[in-house]
Design an enzyme around this catalytic site. Structure first.
Site, PDB file in Angstrom:
ATOM      1  N   HIS A 142      14.072   0.238 -24.652  1.00 37.98           N
ATOM      2  CA  HIS A 142      15.396  -0.402 -25.222  1.00 37.98           C
ATOM      3  C   HIS A 142      16.240   0.636 -25.915  1.00 37.98           C
ATOM      4  O   HIS A 142      17.108   0.346 -26.866  1.00 37.98           O
ATOM      5  CB  HIS A 142      15.092  -1.606 -26.301  1.00 37.98           C
ATOM      6  CG  HIS A 142      14.327  -2.267 -25.870  1.00 37.98           C
ATOM      7  ND1 HIS A 142      14.278  -3.617 -24.975  1.00 37.98           N
ATOM      8  CD2 HIS A 142      12.839  -2.309 -26.062  1.00 37.98           C
ATOM      9  CE1 HIS A 142      13.366  -4.292 -24.873  1.00 37.98           C
ATOM     10  NE2 HIS A 142      12.348  -3.576 -25.270  1.00 37.98           N
ATOM     11  N   LYS A 196      35.209  21.119 -27.910  1.00 38.48           N
ATOM     12  CA  LYS A 196      34.380  20.399 -26.863  1.00 38.48           C
ATOM     13  C   LYS A 196      33.685  21.138 -26.073  1.00 38.48           C
ATOM     14  O   LYS A 196      34.179  22.041 -25.495  1.00 38.48           O
ATOM     15  CB  LYS A 196      35.455  19.360 -26.081  1.00 38.48           C
ATOM     16  CG  LYS A 196      35.757  18.321 -26.750  1.00 38.48           C
ATOM     17  CD  LYS A 196      34.630  17.327 -27.091  1.00 38.48           C
ATOM     18  CE  LYS A 196      35.078  15.822 -27.458  1.00 38.48           C
ATOM     19  NZ  LYS A 196      35.135  14.831 -26.471  1.00 38.48           N
ATOM     20  N   SER A 218      37.608  21.039 -23.295  1.00 37.96           N
ATOM     21  CA  SER A 218      38.776  20.213 -23.385  1.00 37.96           C
ATOM     22  C   SER A 218      40.058  20.812 -23.685  1.00 37.96           C
ATOM     23  O   SER A 218      39.896  21.796 -24.265  1.00 37.96           O
ATOM     24  CB  SER A 218      38.704  19.116 -24.631  1.00 37.96           C
ATOM     25  OG  SER A 218      39.963  18.711 -25.200  1.00 37.96           O
ATOM     26  N   GLU A 245      28.195  13.635 -15.685  1.00 40.50           N
ATOM     27  CA  GLU A 245      29.038  12.486 -15.672  1.00 40.50           C
ATOM     28  C   GLU A 245      29.523  12.437 -14.129  1.00 40.50           C
ATOM     29  O   GLU A 245      29.574  11.140 -13.722  1.00 40.50           O
ATOM     30  CB  GLU A 245      30.338  12.706 -16.602  1.00 40.50           C
ATOM     31  CG  GLU A 245      29.731  12.702 -18.131  1.00 40.50           C
ATOM     32  CD  GLU A 245      30.909  13.040 -19.029  1.00 40.50           C
ATOM     33  OE1 GLU A 245      32.070  12.661 -18.760  1.00 40.50           O
ATOM     34  OE2 GLU A 245      30.896  13.873 -19.848  1.00 40.50           O
TER      35      GLU A 245
END
Ligand code: ARG
Length: 458
Positions: A156, A283, A277, A290
């Protein structure tokens, strides 16, 4: 417009119809397989006395010449042809003349395209299998190097029990190993040759279908000529297997995104596999993971498309089946790209062992072991579960771990606790004692690694 079938028509095809109907923009991708199939067909026709030896020689040389010229770039596959079959035949005739006009004897584009697609999928299955093997080699190396890299195991997405990085990666090893098994099953089932089925009802020429099947590396010819030209089950199975590959890569990607987050910091993705970024200078994003996760949708989409295109088709060939190609090609390209990049990203990734181990020590990952300790001291498991539960609650209030309690505090919950409890519930002990087959303990993981090595031929 170069078409193979002008005879019964009195009017030119409408330009838009021609473009809508043509498949050359995408079926040129399997020009090699088309030529390979034609070569086998011609050899068989000559063995059966349907073509002369001399015609066979001429056609084979012509086809080799086309293959060499396409390969070198001297001959371009242009859109003036309707499809790859027309391109090859027209070029053959312009090279060798009349003998070229005999290439299509006893054949239809229906069995020809069924063959080409099968040959293409078979080649791609082999290429994808090799990429999966390369990924497994990377996973195996990381397993071998991290049998003592402790980390929390989750259920979980909550810390559950401590495991090791080797054990966690071992789970993915199993997934990709099963992927290879699925591909091998499909390859075996699809390895039958549709050539010789003709348009749908075979042919009157004395073709030797076993001969062509053997020349092309198939186990045998397909059994029913109508099924041969209208079966795309293997495309559906392949896209199903590729969807599962992507689902596995996507789950792994999701974990890497989580592990790479500022909150977890379990891994450091190599600069070569991350991006920055345009506005936020700090970043470093896990874009590859992704993108792999995102591209999973494309492959699922291809599976849905072919299932939907096939569902209403009466026997035998229907032009709907031309739609089997573009999304399948895209899915194959996507999976190959994702496998290669994902393996590269894993291979260069750094694992922060100390951060993982610290995390494993928190979140009461040793609570089960503390209960098991009490069981060994003679307390029934259900009672032990209750005692440890109350202790966890007390620790949450004090903001400490079970291990931080003094022996006196331990004994205030149960007289059964002794000095040896600290050793018994230490995070490392929790892992080291778990040696049932498939568990993270050292004996079990070494056995898993040994089996993986044997499977990979190491
Ligand atoms: N381009 C066609 C396909 O991909 C080849 C077969 C054409 N057959 C036909 N009867 N028009 O399915």
């Amino acid at each position: 417009m170069a078409q193979l079938w002008g005879g019964r028509f009195t009017k030119e095809t409408d330009q838009l119809v021609y473009i809508f109907n043509a498949s050359i923009t995408f079926d040129r991708r399997f020009w090699k397989q088309d030529i390979q199939g034609s070569m086998a067909h011609v050899k068989m026709l000559s063995r059966q006395g349907i073509l002369t030896k001399e015609e066979e020689q001429q056609i084979l040389e012509g086809l080799s010449g086309i293959a060499a010229d396409v390969e070198s770039g001297a001959l371009e596959i242009t859109e003036e042809y309707e499809d790859i079959h027309s391109f090859v035949e027209a070029n053959l005739i312009s090279r060798i003349g009349d003998a070229g006009k005999k290439l299509h004897t006893g054949r239809s584009r229906n069995d020809q395209v069924a063959l080409d697609m099968r040959l293409y999928c078979r080649d791609e299955i082999d290429a994808i299998d090799e990429l999966e093997k390369q990924l497994l080699l990377v996973i195996e190396r990381i397993m071998e190097e991290n049998t003592e890299t402790y980390m929390p195991g989750f259920t979980h997405l909550q810390k559950a029990q401590p495991v090791t990085l080797a054990h966690h990666f071992g789970a993915y090893f199993e997934m990709f190993r099963r992927d290879r098994g699925r591909l091998a099953d499909i390859r075996k089932r699809m390895n039958v040759c549709p050539l010789g089925a003709g348009a749908l009802a075979g042919t009157t020429y004395p073709l030797d279908r076993s001969c062509t099947a053997e020349l092309l590396g198939f186990d045998e010819p397909t059994a029913n000529s109508m099924d041969s030209v209208s079966d795309r089950d293997y495309v559906i199975e392949l896209l199903g297997a590729l969807s599962t590959v992507m689902m596995h890569l996507s789950r792994f990607s999701e974990e890497i995104c989580i592990w790479n987050s500022n909150e977890y910091r379990f891994v450091e993705i190599d600069d070569a596999y991350s991006t920055g970024s345009s506005i936020m200078p700090q970043k470093k994003n896990p874009d590859i993971a992704e993108l792999v996760r995102g591209k999973t949708g494309r492959v699922y989409g291809a599976l849905m498309q072919i299932l939907t295109s096939m569902k209403g088709l009466p026997l035998a060939y229907n032009k709907d089946m031309q739609e089997d190609k573009e999304l399948t090609f895209d899915a194959i390209d996507t999976v190959k790209g994702c496998l290669a990049l994902f393996a590269g990203m894993l291979d260069t990734m750094k694992f922060r062992g100390e951060v993982m181990e610290e995390s494993a020590k928190k979140g009461f990952t040793n609570a089960t072991d503390a209960a098991d300790y009490l069981v060994l001291k003679g307390i029934p498991f259900r009672d032990a579960h209750g005692i440890i539960g109350r202790m966890v609650l007390a620790c949450i209030e004090k903001d400490c771990a079970l291990d931080d309690l003094t022996l006196e505090e331990f004994r205030s919950f149960s007289e059964a606790f002794d000095e040896d409890v600290y050793e018994a519930i230490s995070m490392r002990t929790c892992v080291e004692r778990r040696n049932t087959a498939g568990a993270p303990g050292p004996a079990a993981i070494q056995e898993e690694i040994r089996r993986n090595r044997a499977y990979l031929g190491l």
